[in-house]
Motif scaffolding. Structure first.
Motif, PDB file in Angstrom:
ATOM      1  N   VAL A 118      10.877  -7.643   5.389  1.00  0.00           N
ATOM      2  CA  VAL A 118      10.983  -8.928   4.695  1.00  0.00           C
ATOM      3  C   VAL A 118      10.481 -10.061   5.579  1.00  0.00           C
ATOM      4  CG1 VAL A 118      12.604 -10.605   3.742  1.00  0.00           C
ATOM      5  CG2 VAL A 118      12.860  -8.180   3.198  1.00  0.00           C
ATOM      6  N   VAL A 119      10.877 -10.051   6.847  1.00  0.00           N
ATOM      7  CA  VAL A 119      10.451 -11.110   7.768  1.00  0.00           C
ATOM      8  C   VAL A 119       8.935 -11.110   7.921  1.00  0.00           C
ATOM      9  CG1 VAL A 119      10.550 -11.896  10.159  1.00  0.00           C
ATOM     10  CG2 VAL A 119      12.646 -11.164   8.995  1.00  0.00           C
ATOM     11  N   THR A 120       8.340  -9.926   8.053  1.00  0.00           N
ATOM     12  CA  THR A 120       6.887  -9.829   8.177  1.00  0.00           C
ATOM     13  C   THR A 120       6.194 -10.397   6.955  1.00  0.00           C
ATOM     14  OG1 THR A 120       7.058  -7.870   9.599  1.00  0.00           O
ATOM     15  CG2 THR A 120       4.956  -8.232   8.470  1.00  0.00           C
ATOM     16  N   MET A 121       6.646 -10.002   5.784  1.00  0.00           N
ATOM     17  CA  MET A 121       6.034 -10.483   4.548  1.00  0.00           C
ATOM     18  C   MET A 121       6.108 -12.001   4.443  1.00  0.00           C
ATOM     19  SD  MET A 121       7.200  -9.748   0.601  1.00  0.00           S
ATOM     20  CE  MET A 121       8.696 -10.733   0.763  1.00  0.00           C
ATOM     21  N   MET A 122       7.264 -12.561   4.760  1.00  0.00           N
ATOM     22  CA  MET A 122       7.485 -13.985   4.515  1.00  0.00           C
ATOM     23  C   MET A 122       6.931 -14.894   5.608  1.00  0.00           C
ATOM     24  SD  MET A 122      10.963 -14.712   2.543  1.00  0.00           S
ATOM     25  CE  MET A 122      11.094 -14.263   0.809  1.00  0.00           C
ATOM     26  N   THR A 123       6.712 -14.371   6.779  1.00  0.00           N
ATOM     27  CA  THR A 123       6.265 -15.234   7.870  1.00  0.00           C
ATOM     28  C   THR A 123       4.872 -14.909   8.400  1.00  0.00           C
ATOM     29  OG1 THR A 123       7.296 -13.846   9.574  1.00  0.00           O
ATOM     30  CG2 THR A 123       8.656 -15.602   8.600  1.00  0.00           C
ATOM     31  N   GLU A 124       4.403 -13.672   8.216  1.00  0.00           N
ATOM     32  CA  GLU A 124       3.121 -13.266   8.786  1.00  0.00           C
ATOM     33  C   GLU A 124       2.149 -12.660   7.783  1.00  0.00           C
ATOM     34  OE1 GLU A 124       3.227 -11.256  12.686  1.00  0.00           O
ATOM     35  OE2 GLU A 124       5.394 -11.155  12.387  1.00  0.00           O
ATOM     36  N   GLY A 125       2.573 -12.484   6.525  1.00  0.00           N
ATOM     37  CA  GLY A 125       1.736 -11.817   5.534  1.00  0.00           C
ATOM     38  C   GLY A 125       0.375 -12.476   5.358  1.00  0.00           C
ATOM     39  N   ARG A 126      -0.629 -11.657   5.101  1.00  0.00           N
ATOM     40  CA  ARG A 126      -1.985 -12.131   4.828  1.00  0.00           C
ATOM     41  C   ARG A 126      -2.359 -11.801   3.394  1.00  0.00           C
ATOM     42  NH1 ARG A 126      -0.638 -13.642   9.960  1.00  0.00           N
ATOM     43  NH2 ARG A 126      -2.474 -14.236  11.196  1.00  0.00           N
ATOM     44  N   GLY A 127      -2.924 -12.783   2.684  1.00  0.00           N
ATOM     45  CA  GLY A 127      -3.371 -12.575   1.320  1.00  0.00           C
ATOM     46  C   GLY A 127      -4.803 -12.046   1.279  1.00  0.00           C
ATOM     47  N   PHE A 128      -5.391 -12.050   0.065  1.00  0.00           N
ATOM     48  CA  PHE A 128      -6.675 -11.384  -0.131  1.00  0.00           C
ATOM     49  C   PHE A 128      -7.615 -12.203  -1.002  1.00  0.00           C
ATOM     50  CE2 PHE A 128      -3.659  -8.173   1.011  1.00  0.00           C
ATOM     51  CZ  PHE A 128      -4.371  -7.301   1.821  1.00  0.00           C
ATOM     52  N   SER A 129      -8.909 -11.972  -0.806  1.00  0.00           N
ATOM     53  CA  SER A 129      -9.968 -12.593  -1.599  1.00  0.00           C
ATOM     54  C   SER A 129     -10.402 -11.656  -2.724  1.00  0.00           C
ATOM     55  CB  SER A 129     -11.178 -12.891  -0.707  1.00  0.00           C
ATOM     56  OG  SER A 129     -12.327 -13.171  -1.480  1.00  0.00           O
ATOM     57  N   ASN A 130     -10.673 -12.221  -3.909  1.00  0.00           N
ATOM     58  CA  ASN A 130     -11.136 -11.424  -5.042  1.00  0.00           C
ATOM     59  C   ASN A 130     -12.638 -11.569  -5.287  1.00  0.00           C
ATOM     60  OD1 ASN A 130     -11.501 -13.921  -6.258  1.00  0.00           O
ATOM     61  ND2 ASN A 130      -9.747 -13.727  -7.636  1.00  0.00           N
ATOM     62  N   ALA A 131     -13.360 -12.158  -4.344  1.00  0.00           N
ATOM     63  CA  ALA A 131     -14.774 -12.476  -4.564  1.00  0.00           C
ATOM     64  C   ALA A 131     -15.604 -11.239  -4.901  1.00  0.00           C
ATOM     65  CB  ALA A 131     -15.348 -13.164  -3.323  1.00  0.00           C
ATOM     66  N   LYS A 132     -15.351 -10.123  -4.251  1.00  0.00           N
ATOM     67  CA  LYS A 132     -16.131  -8.910  -4.504  1.00  0.00           C
ATOM     68  C   LYS A 132     -15.925  -8.409  -5.928  1.00  0.00           C
ATOM     69  CE  LYS A 132     -16.813  -4.130  -2.987  1.00  0.00           C
ATOM     70  NZ  LYS A 132     -16.355  -3.047  -2.063  1.00  0.00           N
ATOM     71  N   ALA A 133     -14.679  -8.361  -6.383  1.00  0.00           N
ATOM     72  CA  ALA A 133     -14.399  -7.861  -7.739  1.00  0.00           C
ATOM     73  C   ALA A 133     -15.041  -8.748  -8.791  1.00  0.00           C
ATOM     74  CB  ALA A 133     -12.895  -7.765  -7.965  1.00  0.00           C
ATOM     75  N   LYS A 134     -15.006 -10.058  -8.574  1.00  0.00           N
ATOM     76  CA  LYS A 134     -15.618 -10.972  -9.536  1.00  0.00           C
ATOM     77  C   LYS A 134     -17.136 -10.827  -9.523  1.00  0.00           C
ATOM     78  CE  LYS A 134     -13.641 -15.124  -9.771  1.00  0.00           C
ATOM     79  NZ  LYS A 134     -13.046 -16.392  -9.285  1.00  0.00           N
ATOM     80  N   ARG A 135     -17.677 -10.638  -8.341  1.00  0.00           N
ATOM     81  CA  ARG A 135     -19.136 -10.548  -8.207  1.00  0.00           C
ATOM     82  C   ARG A 135     -19.677  -9.211  -8.713  1.00  0.00           C
ATOM     83  NH1 ARG A 135     -19.099 -11.059  -3.173  1.00  0.00           N
ATOM     84  NH2 ARG A 135     -19.345  -8.869  -2.572  1.00  0.00           N
ATOM     85  N   GLU A 136     -19.077  -8.110  -8.306  1.00  0.00           N
ATOM     86  CA  GLU A 136     -19.644  -6.797  -8.595  1.00  0.00           C
ATOM     87  C   GLU A 136     -19.172  -6.210  -9.926  1.00  0.00           C
ATOM     88  OE1 GLU A 136     -19.455  -4.042  -5.360  1.00  0.00           O
ATOM     89  OE2 GLU A 136     -20.151  -5.510  -3.884  1.00  0.00           O
TER      90      GLU A 136
END
Length: 305
Positions: free
Chosen positions: A268-286
């Motif tokens: 929980v601590v990792t998710m809430m304080t250090e989590g990294r999100g993601f880009s959807n650019a590839k899915a939209k493009r390809e």
């Protein structure tokens, strides 16, 4: 096209099957529960009982269906969360992502199915270094010490399906019909506190958008890895108070990191304080993917209206 959806009675499967049917595909969808066969038929699919953890059950179901493509949507997340011990909470899902994936790939090979599309995960588990938003070119995080099996299971899906020339769809944190209430219930009870500064980032995706991306991957016989997330990866400090507000709840309590680690665990601590999100650019493009809910703000507002 004949499409075999393993896990068609799950929350995502129930949004995916009607979209496939609406686009003219013949769908065979599986469930572990015979009582859900009627549900699958009402969604427009031919329902089949299958145990994803038994090779003979999977082999027979796929051979009988004679599909053109296999879609892996099998999960079995325990209804009672165990945030302190996530590998216990996701134990059966981890097996479905390892053993179940292997059974589906073996059945597909044995019956000459040329294409497989499988579910993966990309919400907050990007590699915890560098920027807050990750592309498909960057590795997933190996996970905190409290959840090594979950991270390994996700890697297994991606490696195995990728080696077979299939498509891996990394869904963000899913919300929508059948999924939102499980998230909102603890928020309303103030059992979902904001940990530390809430700097960890999260990527979301509505079930209907995840389903539409899956349809595109099926129809285009896509290969490789795609982040299936909305346009707005955001820190917990933004989305959690907004979710509470839309749910008519009091603002979330704040808990210091040291106390959260003691009470809820490292995951929980990792998710809430250090989590990294993601880009959807590839899915939209390809894939040419167009989202109905480009932001969780819009989606939360509509789901909780």
């Amino acid at each position: 096209m004949r499409v075999f959806v393993a896990g068609g009675a799950g929350v995502l499967g129930q949004r995916l099957v009607p979209q496939l049917v609406a686009r003219g595909h013949q769908v065979v969808a599986t469930t572990t529960n015979p009582a859900k066969l009627g549900l699958l038929e009402r969604l427009g699919a031919e329902g089949v009982v299958m145990d994803g953890l038994k090779a003979d059950s999977v082999g027979e179901a796929v051979a009988t269906a004679r599909p053109d493509v296999v879609v892996h949507q099998m999960t079995a997340i325990a209804p009672r969360p165990d945030m302190k011990h996530p590998d216990r909470w996701f134990a059966t899902t981890n097996r479905l992502r390892t053993e179940g994936t292997d059974h589906l790939l073996a059945a597909a090979e044995a019956t000459g199915v040329a294409h497989v599309v499988a579910q993966s995960y990309a919400s907050w588990n990007g590699i915890r270094e560098g920027g807050w938003v990750k592309t498909e070119e960057e590795p997933l995080d190996p996970g905190p010490r409290s959840a090594p099996e979950g991270a390994r299971a996700i890697r297994h899906v991606e490696d195995a399906v990728g080696s077979a020339g299939g498509a891996v769809l990394r869904y963000g944190w899913l919300y929508g019909p059948g999924a939102t209430e499980a998230l909102v219930a603890p928020v309303r009870k103030r059992q979902f506190p904001l940990v530390g500064g809430g700097t960890g980032h999260t990527s979301w995706v509505h079930l209907d958008d995840a389903a539409s991306a899956t349809v595109l991957a099926v129809e285009q016989r896509a290969t490789g890895v795609f982040n299936i997330v909305d346009d707005e990866p955001a820190p917990v400090s933004e989305w959690l108070p907004y979710l509470a507000e839309r749910a008519g709840a009091k603002p979330p309590m704040r808990v210091p990191t040291w106390l959260a680690r003691l009470l809820a665990g490292e995951w929980v601590v990792t998710m809430m304080t250090e989590g990294r999100g993601f880009s959807n650019a590839k899915a939209k493009r390809e894939l040419g993917w167009v989202l109905r809910y480009p932001s969780w703000r819009h989606g939360f507002r509509e789901e909780l209206a």
